[in-house]
Design a protein around this motif. Structure first.
Motif, PDB file in Angstrom:
ATOM      1  N   HIS A 169      26.261  51.362  45.236  1.00  0.00           N
ATOM      2  CA  HIS A 169      26.699  50.227  45.538  1.00  0.00           C
ATOM      3  C   HIS A 169      27.931  49.862  45.014  1.00  0.00           C
ATOM      4  N   GLY A 170      28.839  49.880  45.797  1.00  0.00           N
ATOM      5  CA  GLY A 170      30.464  49.802  45.424  1.00  0.00           C
ATOM      6  C   GLY A 170      30.695  48.674  44.516  1.00  0.00           C
ATOM      7  N   ARG A 171      30.062  48.171  43.619  1.00  0.00           N
ATOM      8  CA  ARG A 171      30.486  47.257  42.674  1.00  0.00           C
ATOM      9  C   ARG A 171      29.880  47.482  41.296  1.00  0.00           C
ATOM     10  N   THR A 172      30.547  46.998  40.330  1.00  0.00           N
ATOM     11  CA  THR A 172      30.048  47.247  39.086  1.00  0.00           C
ATOM     12  C   THR A 172      29.048  46.089  38.799  1.00  0.00           C
ATOM     13  N   ARG A 173      28.097  46.370  37.672  1.00  0.00           N
ATOM     14  CA  ARG A 173      27.263  45.283  37.133  1.00  0.00           C
ATOM     15  C   ARG A 173      28.067  43.939  36.934  1.00  0.00           C
ATOM     16  N   ALA A 199      26.106  55.541  50.731  1.00  0.00           N
ATOM     17  CA  ALA A 199      27.093  54.376  50.423  1.00  0.00           C
ATOM     18  C   ALA A 199      26.494  53.130  50.691  1.00  0.00           C
ATOM     19  N   ASN A 200      26.711  51.944  49.769  1.00  0.00           N
ATOM     20  CA  ASN A 200      26.210  50.792  49.881  1.00  0.00           C
ATOM     21  C   ASN A 200      27.086  49.731  49.640  1.00  0.00           C
ATOM     22  N   GLY A 201      26.960  48.383  50.302  1.00  0.00           N
ATOM     23  CA  GLY A 201      27.659  47.409  49.849  1.00  0.00           C
ATOM     24  C   GLY A 201      28.730  46.719  50.983  1.00  0.00           C
ATOM     25  N   ASP A 202      28.015  45.700  51.447  1.00  0.00           N
ATOM     26  CA  ASP A 202      28.876  44.943  52.429  1.00  0.00           C
ATOM     27  C   ASP A 202      29.070  45.411  53.661  1.00  0.00           C
ATOM     28  N   ILE A 203      28.237  46.391  54.064  1.00  0.00           N
ATOM     29  CA  ILE A 203      28.289  47.086  55.375  1.00  0.00           C
ATOM     30  C   ILE A 203      27.427  45.992  56.215  1.00  0.00           C
ATOM     31  N   ASP A 204      28.053  45.574  57.354  1.00  0.00           N
ATOM     32  CA  ASP A 204      27.470  44.410  57.999  1.00  0.00           C
ATOM     33  C   ASP A 204      27.827  44.466  59.668  1.00  0.00           C
ATOM     34  N   ASP A 219      26.660  60.764  53.134  1.00  0.00           N
ATOM     35  CA  ASP A 219      25.844  61.416  54.173  1.00  0.00           C
ATOM     36  C   ASP A 219      25.107  60.150  54.973  1.00  0.00           C
ATOM     37  N   ALA A 220      25.044  58.982  54.195  1.00  0.00           N
ATOM     38  CA  ALA A 220      24.358  57.733  54.905  1.00  0.00           C
ATOM     39  C   ALA A 220      24.883  56.418  54.332  1.00  0.00           C
ATOM     40  N   VAL A 221      24.492  55.272  55.198  1.00  0.00           N
ATOM     41  CA  VAL A 221      24.847  54.042  54.704  1.00  0.00           C
ATOM     42  C   VAL A 221      23.410  53.090  54.436  1.00  0.00           C
ATOM     43  N   MET A 222      23.719  52.212  53.454  1.00  0.00           N
ATOM     44  CA  MET A 222      22.357  51.535  53.244  1.00  0.00           C
ATOM     45  C   MET A 222      22.661  50.096  53.427  1.00  0.00           C
ATOM     46  N   ILE A 223      21.923  49.242  54.402  1.00  0.00           N
ATOM     47  CA  ILE A 223      22.471  47.959  54.530  1.00  0.00           C
ATOM     48  C   ILE A 223      21.520  47.015  53.957  1.00  0.00           C
ATOM     49  N   GLY A 224      21.889  45.956  53.243  1.00  0.00           N
ATOM     50  CA  GLY A 224      21.000  45.076  52.599  1.00  0.00           C
ATOM     51  C   GLY A 224      21.182  43.536  53.266  1.00  0.00           C
ATOM     52  N   ARG A 225      22.046  42.993  52.769  1.00  0.00           N
ATOM     53  CA  ARG A 225      21.928  41.230  53.089  1.00  0.00           C
ATOM     54  C   ARG A 225      22.409  41.015  54.445  1.00  0.00           C
TER      55      ARG A 225
END
Ligand code: FMN
Length: 343
Positions: A169-173, A199-204, A219-225
């Motif tokens: 996830h492209g942010r620090t803690r 890769a994860n973070g802000d993909i919408d 290789d892949a994207v991960m989508i959360g919110r």
């Protein structure tokens, strides 16, 4: 795209989100095109294992393979034991959480706080890889803080320790969710390891997914919110990545049917008492911004039975359907109930 022996349908993943990505939601996302989903975190602490929450979180009945379970904790022996426990209950991939900044997790020096202690973090990876025969994957942030982005070093050490995939996830803690995700560190991780990188973070959106893949080489994207209340984002992204074409957004009728089916599954999974209460947030996400929802929300949130929740949604859908002008297309491309109506 593979995780160990498991060949995945595509490279668009559902992010693990505690309190959101329960089994009904994961199954819906998978049915709507996600190639892979990781379950919410299951506590590594054996004292918590018999809790209803943990039992639900490790219930994989009917879930498509590979069944992945995320664990979190700061004690290598306990994490190894938790991994074995989950594999015995059907987990086919164990994901280690070093990416979650939640206080509940970080106070016990787990989740993303582990990134600040590389020796401890890698000790945990080694112990878990030794403990189970299934692939072990790692989810992390870019580092503990912007002045300590150690994701590349940790990724290399984790690869040597035997992890099968690394999600960043492209942010620090320290960033928590502030600012924008940055993708340079993810690109650097990808360049440094041979195992697949997610890769994860802000993909919408489909375009953002494509841009992040291009930027990072991941290789892949991960989508959360962005999937909350919008589980069809996975087919939109997967279709766009595969063909370059923008898929039509779901119609009002389809969204209504999906929401209804989601709720029925949700009640069946949690039981009526808990299900009615935990369904409220999902309904709120689906309907955010929809004309008429703001006025209805408080009343909806006081409803205590599944039948009345469903009837309330049916009434809103009917009202929205009559609001549509004749001859207007049923769907606009952003796909939300609300924006489509406004269009
Ligand atoms: C409500 C919520 C719960 C989360 N729970 C977890 C978790 O249990 N484990 C984890 O690794 N990450 C967790 N995350 C982080 C997400 O997996 C993801 O890394 C983060 O939201 C960034 O992706 P996004 O911008 O697509 O949402 C959670 C995020 C949210 C919003």
């Amino acid at each position: 795209m593979r995780i160990g022996p498991h060949l995945l349908r595509n490279n668009v993943f559902v992010a693990p989100m505690a309190g959101v990505t329960d089994r009904p939601f994961r199954q819906l996302c998978r049915a709507l095109g996600a190639g892979y989903a990781v379950s919410e975190m299951a506590a590594a602490n054996p004292r918590l294992r018999d809790s209803v929450k943990t039992t639900r979180r490790t219930d994989h009945a009917g879930e498509p393979e590979p069944r992945a379970v995320q664990i979190a904790g700061a004690d290598a022996a306990m994490m190894a034991e938790a991994a074995r426990f989950n594999v015995d209950r059907g987990a086919q991939v164990i994901d280690l959480n070093m990416g979650c900044p939640a206080r509940k997790v970080c106070n016990r020096f787990a989740g993303s706080a582990l990134m600040a202690d590389e020796t401890l973090a890698i000790g945990i990876v080694e112990a878990v890889v030794r403990a189970v025969a299934v692939p072990v994957t790692l989810k992390m942030r870019t580092g503990p803080s912007p002045d300590r982005r150690n994701a590349v070093r940790l990724a290399c050490l984790a690869e040597q320790a035997g992890v099968a995939m690394i999600t960043v996830h492209g942010r620090t803690r320290a960033d928590r969710y502030a600012g924008r995700a940055e993708y340079d560190t993810i690109a650097a991780v990808k360049a440094a390891v041979r195992v697949p990188v997610v890769a994860n973070g802000d993909i919408d959106s489909p375009a953002k997914a494509q841009a992040v893949l291009a930027r990072t080489g991941a290789d892949a994207v991960m989508i959360g919110r962005a999937a909350m209340g919008r589980p069809w984002i996975f087919r939109e992204v997967a279709h766009f990545l595969a063909t370059g074409e923008t898929l039509a957004a779901p119609s009002l009728a389809e969204i209504h049917a999906l929401l209804r089916a989601h709720l029925l599954d949700h009640y069946a999974f949690y039981g009526e008492h808990v299900g009615v209460r935990t369904a409220r947030k999902h309904v709120g996400w689906y309907l955010a911004g929809t004309p008429g929802w703001a006025a209805l929300r408080d009343e909806f949130n006081r409803i205590e039975s599944p039948e009345l929740q469903l009837a309330s949604i049916d009434r809103l859908h009917e009202a929205l359907a009559t609001l549509r002008h004749p001859g207007e297309p049923d769907a606009a491309n952003d796909g939300s109930f609300a924006r489509r109506q406004a269009a």
